[in-house]
Write an enzyme that holds these catalytic residues in place. Structure first.
Site, PDB file in Angstrom:
ATOM      1  N   TYR A 104     -10.538 -43.372 -36.877  1.00 56.40           N
ATOM      2  CA  TYR A 104      -9.619 -43.223 -37.165  1.00 56.40           C
ATOM      3  C   TYR A 104      -9.391 -41.491 -37.279  1.00 56.40           C
ATOM      4  O   TYR A 104      -7.819 -41.050 -36.485  1.00 56.40           O
ATOM      5  CB  TYR A 104      -8.890 -44.039 -38.302  1.00 56.40           C
ATOM      6  CG  TYR A 104      -7.053 -44.061 -37.111  1.00 56.40           C
ATOM      7  CD1 TYR A 104      -6.543 -44.538 -35.744  1.00 56.40           C
ATOM      8  CD2 TYR A 104      -6.476 -43.471 -37.867  1.00 56.40           C
ATOM      9  CE1 TYR A 104      -5.167 -45.001 -35.764  1.00 56.40           C
ATOM     10  CE2 TYR A 104      -4.674 -44.210 -37.287  1.00 56.40           C
ATOM     11  CZ  TYR A 104      -5.038 -44.475 -36.914  1.00 56.40           C
ATOM     12  OH  TYR A 104      -3.719 -44.719 -36.417  1.00 56.40           O
ATOM     13  N   LYS A 130      -1.127 -39.604 -38.796  1.00 51.73           N
ATOM     14  CA  LYS A 130      -0.474 -41.061 -39.959  1.00 51.73           C
ATOM     15  C   LYS A 130       0.052 -40.519 -40.839  1.00 51.73           C
ATOM     16  O   LYS A 130       1.358 -40.481 -41.298  1.00 51.73           O
ATOM     17  CB  LYS A 130      -1.082 -42.206 -39.050  1.00 51.73           C
ATOM     18  CG  LYS A 130      -1.600 -42.707 -38.569  1.00 51.73           C
ATOM     19  CD  LYS A 130      -0.054 -43.194 -37.250  1.00 51.73           C
ATOM     20  CE  LYS A 130       0.256 -43.279 -35.518  1.00 51.73           C
ATOM     21  NZ  LYS A 130       1.079 -43.217 -34.993  1.00 51.73           N
TER      22      LYS A 130
HETATM   23  P1  NAD Z   1       0.725 -47.307 -25.876  1.00 51.14           P
HETATM   24  O1  NAD Z   1      -0.487 -46.170 -25.064  1.00 51.14           O
HETATM   25  O2  NAD Z   1       0.917 -48.758 -25.021  1.00 51.14           O
HETATM   26  O3  NAD Z   1       2.055 -45.925 -26.110  1.00 51.14           O
HETATM   27  C1  NAD Z   1       1.593 -44.662 -27.205  1.00 51.14           C
HETATM   28  C2  NAD Z   1       2.811 -44.135 -26.043  1.00 51.14           C
HETATM   29  O4  NAD Z   1       2.633 -42.653 -26.356  1.00 51.14           O
HETATM   30  C3  NAD Z   1       2.433 -43.974 -24.537  1.00 51.14           C
HETATM   31  O5  NAD Z   1       3.883 -44.524 -23.960  1.00 51.14           O
HETATM   32  C4  NAD Z   1       2.161 -42.616 -24.258  1.00 51.14           C
HETATM   33  O6  NAD Z   1       2.981 -42.380 -23.153  1.00 51.14           O
HETATM   34  C5  NAD Z   1       3.227 -41.759 -25.432  1.00 51.14           C
HETATM   35  N1  NAD Z   1       2.704 -40.593 -25.560  1.00 51.14           N
HETATM   36  C6  NAD Z   1       1.729 -39.963 -25.544  1.00 51.14           C
HETATM   37  N2  NAD Z   1       1.781 -38.902 -25.816  1.00 51.14           N
HETATM   38  C7  NAD Z   1       3.135 -37.979 -25.272  1.00 51.14           C
HETATM   39  C8  NAD Z   1       3.386 -37.625 -25.411  1.00 51.14           C
HETATM   40  N3  NAD Z   1       3.391 -35.592 -25.509  1.00 51.14           N
HETATM   41  N4  NAD Z   1       5.429 -37.315 -25.242  1.00 51.14           N
HETATM   42  C9  NAD Z   1       5.461 -38.256 -24.249  1.00 51.14           C
HETATM   43  N5  NAD Z   1       5.029 -39.561 -24.441  1.00 51.14           N
HETATM   44  C10 NAD Z   1       3.802 -39.446 -25.298  1.00 51.14           C
HETATM   45  O7  NAD Z   1      -0.145 -47.353 -26.991  1.00 51.14           O
HETATM   46  P2  NAD Z   1       0.727 -47.914 -28.658  1.00 51.14           P
HETATM   47  O8  NAD Z   1      -0.603 -48.587 -28.988  1.00 51.14           O
HETATM   48  O9  NAD Z   1       2.324 -49.290 -28.030  1.00 51.14           O
HETATM   49  O10 NAD Z   1       0.712 -47.077 -29.596  1.00 51.14           O
HETATM   50  C11 NAD Z   1       2.498 -46.767 -29.719  1.00 51.14           C
HETATM   51  C12 NAD Z   1       2.262 -46.641 -31.524  1.00 51.14           C
HETATM   52  O11 NAD Z   1       2.015 -47.752 -32.184  1.00 51.14           O
HETATM   53  C13 NAD Z   1       1.347 -45.408 -31.515  1.00 51.14           C
HETATM   54  O12 NAD Z   1       2.188 -44.080 -32.602  1.00 51.14           O
HETATM   55  C14 NAD Z   1       0.469 -46.074 -31.919  1.00 51.14           C
HETATM   56  O13 NAD Z   1      -0.294 -44.862 -32.820  1.00 51.14           O
HETATM   57  C15 NAD Z   1       1.031 -46.871 -33.143  1.00 51.14           C
HETATM   58  N6  NAD Z   1       0.082 -47.909 -33.665  1.00 51.14           N
HETATM   59  C16 NAD Z   1      -0.718 -48.877 -33.711  1.00 51.14           C
HETATM   60  C17 NAD Z   1      -1.653 -49.897 -33.467  1.00 51.14           C
HETATM   61  C18 NAD Z   1      -2.021 -50.691 -32.406  1.00 51.14           C
HETATM   62  O14 NAD Z   1      -2.824 -51.494 -32.745  1.00 51.14           O
HETATM   63  N7  NAD Z   1      -1.584 -50.279 -31.249  1.00 51.14           N
HETATM   64  C19 NAD Z   1      -1.642 -49.599 -35.156  1.00 51.14           C
HETATM   65  C20 NAD Z   1      -0.635 -49.568 -35.200  1.00 51.14           C
HETATM   66  C21 NAD Z   1       0.313 -48.159 -35.208  1.00 51.14           C
END
Ligand code: NAD
Length: 258
Positions: free
Chosen positions: A159, A166
């Site tokens: 990570y 984060k």
């Molecule tokens: P995802 O890839 O579907 O979503 C991430 C989004 O960030 C995408 O839509 C992407 O277009 C957007 N993004 C990246 N750079 C960008 C920019 N410069 N401008 C605008 N948008 C931008 O994946 P997800 O897992 O749904 O992630 C959403 C959030 O949840 C993130 O913050 C991620 O760190 C967090 N998260 C995910 C998990 C997991 O296991 N999937 C766990 C905890 C937290």
């Protein structure tokens, strides 16, 4: 009885890339309770996907606005456009993060200055920039919810630079909560468990992470998009009106284990 009081509220949902996106789970729940969802996207490809997904739900006339969180100009233009169209913003779902693949794969000590800055800018500073741009339109108070992960406070394999981002995101969330509380704007983070999404693909050894959680978490399973969406609904709603500056774990209890 309308416990959530989200009907007719204008909620900006940032970060839908496809059907697996955490933000898409949240958007679907918001539709169910009658909120007006405003989507933002970075890539044209995501816009096309959102349009197709909305078609499937038979939802037309939903606002989809370009917003690249790496650009102040793009953020300002997006929120100006949203403000002009909707006048008031009641809530924001900040579900956006990105880091360069090599900064997740390499040893942490190899993290480059550029890679560090890029992960911070996209994944942590963006919450501040977005809050600043939205604030003039949050005239009735409101709720901002961001997505975090346990890597903010524990060293989790693979990570790396995103864990540090984060940590900054959660600290920024608390400072924003303290700053914006006087305007009745609440700011909270959801610390979601591991879910298979596009963003998760970038984390090496993701499968091992899922297995370890299944074995160790009190509920003996992984969480999912719907569970994270449910708690996000609570944090956006009237039900959580007394809560701000908190990180809420939706991870089947994994974070409490040694
Ligand atoms: P995802 O890839 O579907 O979503 C991430 C989004 O960030 C995408 O839509 C992407 O277009 C957007 N993004 C990246 N750079 C960008 C920019 N410069 N401008 C605008 N948008 C931008 O994946 P997800 O897992 O749904 O992630 C959403 C959030 O949840 C993130 O913050 C991620 O760190 C967090 N998260 C995910 C998990 C997991 O296991 N999937 C766990 C905890 C937290």
């Amino acid at each position: 009885m309308d416990l959530l009081q989200l009907q007719g509220k204008n909620i900006v949902v940032m970060g839908v890339a496809n059907e697996r996106s955490i933000a898409w789970g949240i958007a679907q729940q918001l539709f169910e309770v009658g909120a007006n969802v405003i989507f933002t996207y970075r890539k044209e490809r995501s816009k096309g996907k959102i349009e197709k997904m909305l078609e499937k739900l038979d939802r037309q006339n939903v606002a989809i606005v370009e917003c690249d969180v790496n650009s102040d100009e793009s953020i300002a233009t997006a929120f100006q456009q949203i403000g002009e169209q909707f006048q008031v913003i009641h809530g924001i779902v900040h579900s956006v993060a990105f880091a360069h693949a090599e900064d997740l794969k390499n040893r942490f000590v190899e993290t480059t200055r550029d890679g560090y800055a890029f992960a911070q800018d996209t994944s942590a500073y963006s919450l501040i920039a977005v809050s600043k741009a939205a604030k003039p339109f949050m005239t009735e108070g409101g709720s901002i919810v961001t997505m975090s992960y346990l890597g903010a406070e524990r060293v989790l394999d693979g990570y790396n630079v995103m864990g540090v981002a984060k940590a900054a995101l959660e600290a920024s969330m608390r400072y924003l909560a303290a700053d914006l509380g006087a305007e009745n704007i609440r700011v909270n983070a959801i610390s979601a468990g591991a879910i298979r999404t596009l963003a998760a693909k970038g984390v090496p050894s993701f499968n091992q992470i899922l297995h370890k959680i299944e074995e160790t978490a009190p509920l003996k399973r992984n969480t999912n998009q719907a569970e994270v969406a449910d708690m996000t609904m609570v944090m956006l709603s009237h039900l959580s009106r007394g809560v701000t500056g908190e990180t809420i774990y939706i991870d089947c209890g994994y974070n409490i284990m040694g």
